[in-house]
Design a protein around this motif. Structure first.
Motif, mmCIF file in Angstrom:
data_model
loop_
_atom_site.group_PDB
_atom_site.id
_atom_site.type_symbol
_atom_site.label_atom_id
_atom_site.label_comp_id
_atom_site.label_asym_id
_atom_site.label_seq_id
_atom_site.Cartn_x
_atom_site.Cartn_y
_atom_site.Cartn_z
ATOM 1 N N LEU A 70 -18.963 -6.607 -5.999
ATOM 2 C CA LEU A 70 -18.977 -7.285 -4.662
ATOM 3 C C LEU A 70 -18.006 -8.621 -5.085
ATOM 4 O O LEU A 70 -17.270 -8.984 -4.225
ATOM 5 N N VAL A 71 -18.143 -9.060 -6.215
ATOM 6 C CA VAL A 71 -17.244 -10.372 -6.459
ATOM 7 C C VAL A 71 -15.760 -10.036 -6.569
ATOM 8 O O VAL A 71 -14.788 -10.728 -6.088
ATOM 9 N N GLY A 72 -15.591 -8.638 -7.281
ATOM 10 C CA GLY A 72 -14.087 -8.507 -7.085
ATOM 11 C C GLY A 72 -13.520 -8.237 -5.714
ATOM 12 O O GLY A 72 -12.567 -8.529 -5.513
ATOM 13 N N TYR A 73 -14.382 -7.492 -4.929
ATOM 14 C CA TYR A 73 -14.290 -7.205 -3.590
ATOM 15 C C TYR A 73 -13.612 -8.678 -2.947
ATOM 16 O O TYR A 73 -12.710 -8.825 -1.955
ATOM 17 N N MET A 74 -14.598 -9.681 -3.110
ATOM 18 C CA MET A 74 -14.484 -10.794 -2.247
ATOM 19 C C MET A 74 -13.297 -11.853 -2.912
ATOM 20 O O MET A 74 -12.797 -12.503 -2.159
ATOM 21 N N ILE A 75 -13.007 -11.502 -4.217
ATOM 22 C CA ILE A 75 -11.866 -12.366 -4.501
ATOM 23 C C ILE A 75 -10.584 -12.004 -3.943
ATOM 24 O O ILE A 75 -9.790 -12.733 -3.525
ATOM 25 N N VAL A 76 -10.431 -10.688 -3.928
ATOM 26 C CA VAL A 76 -9.086 -10.140 -3.163
ATOM 27 C C VAL A 76 -9.396 -10.512 -1.779
ATOM 28 O O VAL A 76 -8.148 -11.085 -1.111
ATOM 29 N N HIS A 77 -10.378 -10.342 -1.082
ATOM 30 C CA HIS A 77 -10.372 -10.852 0.359
ATOM 31 C C HIS A 77 -10.042 -12.357 0.507
ATOM 32 O O HIS A 77 -9.294 -12.668 1.433
ATOM 33 N N ILE A 78 -10.557 -13.257 -0.263
ATOM 34 C CA ILE A 78 -10.290 -14.623 -0.171
ATOM 35 C C ILE A 78 -8.820 -14.950 -0.348
ATOM 36 O O ILE A 78 -8.315 -15.522 0.555
ATOM 37 N N PHE A 79 -8.206 -14.228 -1.190
ATOM 38 C CA PHE A 79 -6.614 -14.701 -1.660
ATOM 39 C C PHE A 79 -5.707 -13.785 -0.632
ATOM 40 O O PHE A 79 -4.861 -14.452 -0.255
ATOM 41 N N GLU A 80 -6.121 -12.708 -0.239
ATOM 42 C CA GLU A 80 -5.101 -11.957 0.744
ATOM 43 C C GLU A 80 -5.485 -12.128 2.037
ATOM 44 O O GLU A 80 -4.397 -12.026 2.874
ATOM 45 N N HIS A 81 -6.586 -12.444 2.585
ATOM 46 C CA HIS A 81 -6.894 -12.715 3.984
ATOM 47 C C HIS A 81 -7.596 -13.759 4.695
ATOM 48 O O HIS A 81 -7.829 -14.015 5.577
ATOM 49 N N THR A 82 -8.116 -14.892 3.434
ATOM 50 C CA THR A 82 -8.840 -15.860 3.997
ATOM 51 C C THR A 82 -7.571 -17.131 3.683
ATOM 52 O O THR A 82 -7.375 -17.758 4.695
ATOM 53 N N PHE A 83 -7.066 -17.225 2.651
ATOM 54 C CA PHE A 83 -6.038 -18.309 2.467
ATOM 55 C C PHE A 83 -4.598 -17.795 2.845
ATOM 56 O O PHE A 83 -3.915 -18.466 3.581
ATOM 57 N N ALA A 84 -4.465 -16.469 2.850
ATOM 58 C CA ALA A 84 -2.864 -16.238 3.333
ATOM 59 C C ALA A 84 -3.204 -15.827 4.746
ATOM 60 O O ALA A 84 -3.994 -15.430 5.320
ATOM 61 N N SER A 85 -2.237 -16.446 5.658
ATOM 62 C CA SER A 85 -2.254 -16.574 6.980
ATOM 63 C C SER A 85 -1.884 -15.189 7.784
ATOM 64 O O SER A 85 -2.157 -14.958 8.996
ATOM 65 N N HIS A 86 -1.181 -14.352 7.042
ATOM 66 C CA HIS A 86 -0.635 -13.083 7.665
ATOM 67 C C HIS A 86 -0.483 -11.998 6.553
ATOM 68 O O HIS A 86 0.743 -12.390 5.807
ATOM 69 N N LEU A 87 -1.045 -10.842 6.390
ATOM 70 C CA LEU A 87 -0.907 -10.199 5.431
ATOM 71 C C LEU A 87 -1.471 -8.667 5.851
ATOM 72 O O LEU A 87 -2.529 -8.733 6.247
ATOM 73 N N HIS A 88 -0.631 -7.546 5.921
ATOM 74 C CA HIS A 88 -1.148 -6.396 6.174
ATOM 75 C C HIS A 88 0.049 -5.364 5.530
ATOM 76 O O HIS A 88 1.229 -5.791 5.328
ATOM 77 N N PHE A 89 -0.457 -4.234 5.278
ATOM 78 C CA PHE A 89 0.422 -3.192 4.271
ATOM 79 C C PHE A 89 1.543 -2.776 5.313
ATOM 80 O O PHE A 89 1.391 -2.651 6.575
ATOM 81 N N GLY A 90 2.641 -2.365 4.625
ATOM 82 C CA GLY A 90 3.689 -1.206 5.302
ATOM 83 C C GLY A 90 4.707 -2.337 5.870
ATOM 84 O O GLY A 90 5.044 -3.355 5.267
ATOM 85 N N GLU A 91 5.524 -1.940 6.747
ATOM 86 C CA GLU A 91 6.808 -2.664 7.255
ATOM 87 C C GLU A 91 6.145 -3.775 8.193
ATOM 88 O O GLU A 91 5.335 -3.683 8.911
ATOM 89 N N GLU A 92 6.838 -4.779 7.836
ATOM 90 C CA GLU A 92 6.617 -6.205 8.553
ATOM 91 C C GLU A 92 7.316 -6.124 10.121
ATOM 92 O O GLU A 92 8.485 -6.071 9.880
ATOM 93 N N ILE A 93 6.690 -6.046 11.003
ATOM 94 C CA ILE A 93 7.283 -6.089 12.270
ATOM 95 C C ILE A 93 7.254 -7.310 13.289
ATOM 96 O O ILE A 93 7.532 -7.396 14.524
#
Ligand SMILES: [Zn+2]
Ligand SMILES: [Zn+2]
Length: 242
Positions: A70-93
Motif C-alpha cells: 500500500l505504501v508503494g502504491y501511495m508513494i507513486v500516487h503522491i508524486f505522479e498525481h498529487t504533486f504533478a498537475s498533469h500526467l497521463h500516459f501516451g501521447e500528450e494532446i
C-alpha cells in the motif's frame, strides 16, 4: 554473475528502452501506432507479475507486506498525481493546458520517482531469485518505451527542445539504475522492504497509469492485448521454472 551485476545489466537494458521511447517522440511519427500495444501488453504482463509473483514472494519475506504494498502504491500516487498537475500516459494532446513549463517539471519529478522504483523492483527481484528477477525485468521492460515516450511528449508540448525531451527520457533510465544501486547499497536485508514497496509501485503503474489508456481505446482489440500480456507472463514463468 552475482545478483547485483545481473540487476545492473538488465536495468541498463530497461533504461535504454526509456531512451528509445524518447527517440520515438523526437523523430516524430515513427512507431507511434505500436506504442499502444506496448501499453496494453505491458499492463497485462505487469498485473500477472504483481499478483502471481511479487505479492506471494513479498508475503513470504515479511508480515508487513500488505502495508508496504500500500505504501508503494501511495508513494507513486503522491508524486505522479498529487504533486504533478498533469500526467497521463501516451501521447500528450492537451497543448493549451501544458504550455506552462512547471507542468513539465512536476511530471518529470513524478516519473523519476516511478522509474526509481522500476529499478528497485528489478534489484529486489534478482535478490529473491534469478527467475523472479527475470520476470520483473520483462514486466518493467515492456512499459519502458511508453515511460520514455510519455515524458518526452510532455517535454515537447511544454515548449522544450528535442534535446531536453531526450534528456528527460534519459534521466528516467538513470533513475532506474539509481533504484538498483539503492537496493544493493542498503544490502541484502533491504529486499524484505524493497520487494513489497516496489510491488505497490508496479501495481500503480499497471493499473492506474496504463489501464486507463487501454480503456480509452474503442473496441475490444486492446482489451484482448492485455490478456495476451498476461498469457505471455504465464508462458515465460512456465519456461523460467523448467
Ligand atoms: Zn494531457
Ligand atoms: Zn516505469
Amino acid at each position: 554473475m552475482n545478483p547485483f551485476t545481473q540487476s545492473l545489466a538488465f536495468a541498463l537494458a530497461a533504461a535504454l528502452a526509456n531512451i528509445i521511447g524518447g527517440i520515438i517522440v523526437v523523430s516524430n511519427k515513427w512507431a507511434h501506432k505500436s506504442l499502444r500495444y506496448f501499453i496494453a501488453l505491458g499492463s497485462g504482463f505487469m498485473l500477472g507479475t504483481v499478483f502471481l509473483e511479487m505479492v506471494p514472494e513479498s508475503m513470504t519475506l515479511t508480515k508487513s507486506a500488505p502495508l508496504l504494498v500500500l505504501v508503494g502504491y501511495m508513494i507513486v500516487h503522491i508524486f505522479e498525481h498529487t504533486f504533478a498537475s498533469h500526467l497521463h500516459f501516451g501521447e500528450e494532446i492537451h497543448h493549451d493546458e501544458l504550455m506552462n513549463p512547471a507542468v513539465g517539471i512536476s511530471a518529470l519529478v513524478g516519473m523519476l520517482v516511478h522509474t526509481f522504483f522500476d529499478g528497485v523492483a528489478i534489484g529486489a527481484g534478482f535478490l529473491v531469485s534469478q527467475g523472479v528477477g527475470l520476470l520483473i525485468f520483462l514486466a518493467v521492460l515492456l512499459h519502458k518505451i511508453p515511460d520514455g515516450f510519455t515524458i518526452s511528449s510532455i517535454a515537447i508540448t511544454s515548449g522544450r527542445s528535442s534535446r531536453s525531451a531526450l534528456a528527460a527520457a534519459t534521466s528516467l533510465g538513470a533513475s532506474t539504475l539509481v533504484g538498483v544501486f539503492a537496493v544493493y547499497l542498503i544490502g541484502g536485508g533491504s529486499v524484505s522492504y524493497a520487494l513489497p514497496i516496489s510491488t505497490g509501485s508496479t501495481l500503480y503503474v499497471a493499473a492506474t497509469d496504463l489501464m486507463p489508456e487501454v480503456n480509452r481505446e474503442k473496441g475490444v482489440k486492446m482489451a484482448f492485448v492485455v490478456f495476451a500480456g498476461m498469457g505471455l507472463f504465464l508462458l515465460v514463468r512456465m519456461m523460467a521454472r523448467e
